[in-house]
Enzyme design. Structure first.
Site, mmCIF file in Angstrom:
data_model
loop_
_atom_site.group_PDB
_atom_site.id
_atom_site.type_symbol
_atom_site.label_atom_id
_atom_site.label_comp_id
_atom_site.label_asym_id
_atom_site.label_seq_id
_atom_site.Cartn_x
_atom_site.Cartn_y
_atom_site.Cartn_z
ATOM 1 N N MET A 24 0.835 -1.206 0.000
ATOM 2 C CA MET A 24 0.000 0.000 0.000
ATOM 3 C C MET A 24 0.873 1.261 0.000
ATOM 4 O O MET A 24 0.385 2.364 0.255
ATOM 5 C CB MET A 24 -0.923 0.006 1.214
ATOM 6 C CG MET A 24 -1.887 -1.191 1.202
ATOM 7 S SD MET A 24 -3.406 -0.908 2.118
ATOM 8 C CE MET A 24 -2.768 -0.558 3.740
ATOM 9 N N GLY A 25 2.176 1.090 -0.271
ATOM 10 C CA GLY A 25 3.057 2.253 -0.372
ATOM 11 C C GLY A 25 3.542 2.751 0.977
ATOM 12 O O GLY A 25 3.388 2.087 1.999
ATOM 13 N N HIS A 31 9.295 -3.199 3.201
ATOM 14 C CA HIS A 31 8.846 -3.346 1.814
ATOM 15 C C HIS A 31 10.042 -3.630 0.897
ATOM 16 O O HIS A 31 9.990 -4.500 0.033
ATOM 17 C CB HIS A 31 8.210 -2.046 1.310
ATOM 18 C CG HIS A 31 6.938 -1.662 2.010
ATOM 19 N ND1 HIS A 31 6.815 -0.497 2.723
ATOM 20 C CD2 HIS A 31 5.734 -2.275 2.086
ATOM 21 C CE1 HIS A 31 5.586 -0.406 3.194
ATOM 22 N NE2 HIS A 31 4.909 -1.463 2.843
ATOM 23 N N GLN A 55 -10.240 -2.610 2.577
ATOM 24 C CA GLN A 55 -9.716 -3.236 3.792
ATOM 25 C C GLN A 55 -9.663 -2.272 4.980
ATOM 26 O O GLN A 55 -9.202 -2.639 6.052
ATOM 27 C CB GLN A 55 -8.353 -3.884 3.530
ATOM 28 C CG GLN A 55 -7.205 -2.923 3.312
ATOM 29 C CD GLN A 55 -5.942 -3.665 2.917
ATOM 30 O OE1 GLN A 55 -5.823 -4.198 1.809
ATOM 31 N NE2 GLN A 55 -4.973 -3.747 3.823
ATOM 32 N N ASP A 143 2.697 -8.887 9.297
ATOM 33 C CA ASP A 143 1.243 -9.034 9.294
ATOM 34 C C ASP A 143 0.916 -10.526 9.277
ATOM 35 O O ASP A 143 0.489 -11.080 8.263
ATOM 36 C CB ASP A 143 0.655 -8.306 8.081
ATOM 37 C CG ASP A 143 0.992 -6.825 8.116
ATOM 38 O OD1 ASP A 143 0.410 -6.111 8.941
ATOM 39 O OD2 ASP A 143 1.887 -6.387 7.352
ATOM 40 N N SER A 178 6.823 0.015 9.841
ATOM 41 C CA SER A 178 5.451 0.096 9.358
ATOM 42 C C SER A 178 5.218 1.490 8.798
ATOM 43 O O SER A 178 5.739 2.476 9.335
ATOM 44 C CB SER A 178 4.486 -0.159 10.514
ATOM 45 O OG SER A 178 3.179 0.256 10.163
ATOM 46 N N ARG A 180 2.656 3.063 9.114
ATOM 47 C CA ARG A 180 1.880 3.772 10.147
ATOM 48 C C ARG A 180 2.762 4.359 11.252
ATOM 49 O O ARG A 180 2.283 5.195 12.029
ATOM 50 C CB ARG A 180 0.833 2.849 10.758
ATOM 51 C CG ARG A 180 -0.282 2.510 9.787
ATOM 52 C CD ARG A 180 -1.445 1.789 10.458
ATOM 53 N NE ARG A 180 -2.606 1.753 9.608
ATOM 54 C CZ ARG A 180 -3.003 0.699 8.872
ATOM 55 N NH1 ARG A 180 -2.300 -0.413 8.900
ATOM 56 N NH2 ARG A 180 -4.078 0.760 8.116
HETATM 57 P P1 AMP Z 1 1.635 -2.796 3.456
HETATM 58 O O1 AMP Z 1 2.126 -1.763 2.512
HETATM 59 O O2 AMP Z 1 1.633 -2.361 4.880
HETATM 60 O O3 AMP Z 1 0.334 -3.409 3.013
HETATM 61 O O4 AMP Z 1 2.690 -3.962 3.416
HETATM 62 C C1 AMP Z 1 3.053 -4.572 2.198
HETATM 63 C C2 AMP Z 1 3.811 -5.830 2.508
HETATM 64 O O5 AMP Z 1 4.973 -5.497 3.259
HETATM 65 C C3 AMP Z 1 2.994 -6.820 3.359
HETATM 66 O O6 AMP Z 1 3.265 -8.145 2.931
HETATM 67 C C4 AMP Z 1 3.531 -6.576 4.736
HETATM 68 O O7 AMP Z 1 3.405 -7.681 5.587
HETATM 69 C C5 AMP Z 1 4.995 -6.298 4.424
HETATM 70 N N1 AMP Z 1 5.624 -5.577 5.534
HETATM 71 C C6 AMP Z 1 5.169 -4.455 6.151
HETATM 72 N N2 AMP Z 1 5.999 -4.111 7.154
HETATM 73 C C7 AMP Z 1 6.995 -5.034 7.170
HETATM 74 C C8 AMP Z 1 8.155 -5.232 7.976
HETATM 75 N N3 AMP Z 1 8.473 -4.423 8.980
HETATM 76 N N4 AMP Z 1 8.943 -6.296 7.708
HETATM 77 C C9 AMP Z 1 8.638 -7.145 6.694
HETATM 78 N N5 AMP Z 1 7.565 -7.012 5.899
HETATM 79 C C10 AMP Z 1 6.751 -5.970 6.127
#
Ligand code: AMP
Length: 274
Positions: A24-25, A31, A55, A143, A178, A180
């Site tokens: 989601m960027g 990432h 979501q 996650d 994260s 967030r």
């Molecule tokens: P998101 O952009 O938050 O939807 O995350 C995209 C992908 O990156 C998802 O598969 C997350 O689980 C993964 N992700 C997010 N934060 C981390 C992290 N700290 N370590 C590893 N993978 C991550």
């Protein structure tokens, strides 16, 4: 690197292995590590960047979620992403469409605190997998429940690809990276590593031989109240078995400690595998 916004612009070259990293960027090292791993393992890496409205629940952070295509595109290019797929909501959801429900593993924890969240996740992941047609799709264990939901969906629906789960990337003080985390104030950022510290301490205490259910209960309760004493509002701090995500009090199955806690306006989730 090519930036693509239309599904029709995605090409499917026969004989080329494709790795997909759905995101989601708001890119951070978590990432980027997924993208680097995909690059090592596949001929062509597609990263998707889509803040998926379905979501997010009402009152959640959909509107203020970090969005910066230019910054994300330049970071993705640096780690060797070949195609950045950044569709609009209208491209992904041209009409009220079919929804995927994954039973059992999507019910508890994030599923009950964020009703509809995993239907949104499963549906968008299924659509992205069908649009891109990857051989491998990469997800972060940060996650954990999302990983279990996606894996279950792919197995249940006989989808022809491999789901690769990658370790959580952390800041030096242990805080799971994260998008967030950008919401945290300076004071909250200093407190935030307590979630991982409590999970790690709890893991150590649970791994002594012949632990009783009552002792396990006490250890979990202590960790939860210690976070609350630090000013967190804890949604859950639990020991679960991975197969069903049900709470357990012994370590006979493959287990994880999972936590979700709010600090001001930020909701942090984290976990450790046992
Ligand atoms: P998101 O952009 O938050 O939807 O995350 C995209 C992908 O990156 C998802 O598969 C997350 O689980 C993964 N992700 C997010 N934060 C981390 C992290 N700290 N370590 C590893 N993978 C991550």
């Amino acid at each position: 690197m090519k930036i693509v916004t239309r599904i029709s612009e995605l090409s499917h070259d026969v004989g080329t292995s494709i790795g997909l990293v759905p995101t989601m960027g708001g890119f951070h090292k978590g990432h980027l590590q997924l993208m680097k791993t995909a690059k090592e393992e596949c001929d062509l890496v597609v990263a998707s960047l889509f803040v998926n409205p379905t979501q997010f629940g009402e009152g959640e952070d959909f509107e203020r979620y970090p969005r910066n295509l230019e910054r994300d595109a330049s970071l993705a290019e640096e780690v060797g992403v070949d195609v950045l797929f950044a569709p609009s909501p209208e491209e992904v959801y041209p009409r009220l469409g079919s929804v995927i429900h994954v039973p059992v593993v999507s019910k508890l924890w994030e599923g009950s605190h964020r009703p509809g969240h995993f239907e949104g996740v499963a549906t968008v992941v299924c659509k992205l997998l069908n649009m891109v047609g990857p051989d491998v799709a990469y997800f972060g264990l940060k996650d954990l429940q999302q990983c279990l939901v996606v894996k279950r969906m792919v197995e249940d629906l006989n989808m022809p690809l491999t789901i690769s789960l990658q370790p959580t990337v952390r800041e030096e003080d242990g805080l799971a990276m994260s998008s967030r985390n950008a919401y945290l104030t300076h004071e909250e950022r200093l407190l935030a590593p307590s979630v991982y510290r409590n999970l790690s301490e709890c893991k150590q205490k649970l791994q002594v031989p012949d632990l009783t259910h009552e002792q396990a209960e006490g250890i979990l309760h202590h960790a939860k109240t210690s976070l609350e004493d630090d000013g967190f509002r804890v949604d859950y701090f639990e020991l679960i078995e991975l197969e069903t995500t049900k709470a357990v009090r012994n370590l006979s199955m493959q287990c994880a400690l999972i936590a979700a806690a709010r600090l001001g306006k930020t909701r942090l989730i984290d976990n450790v595998l046992l």
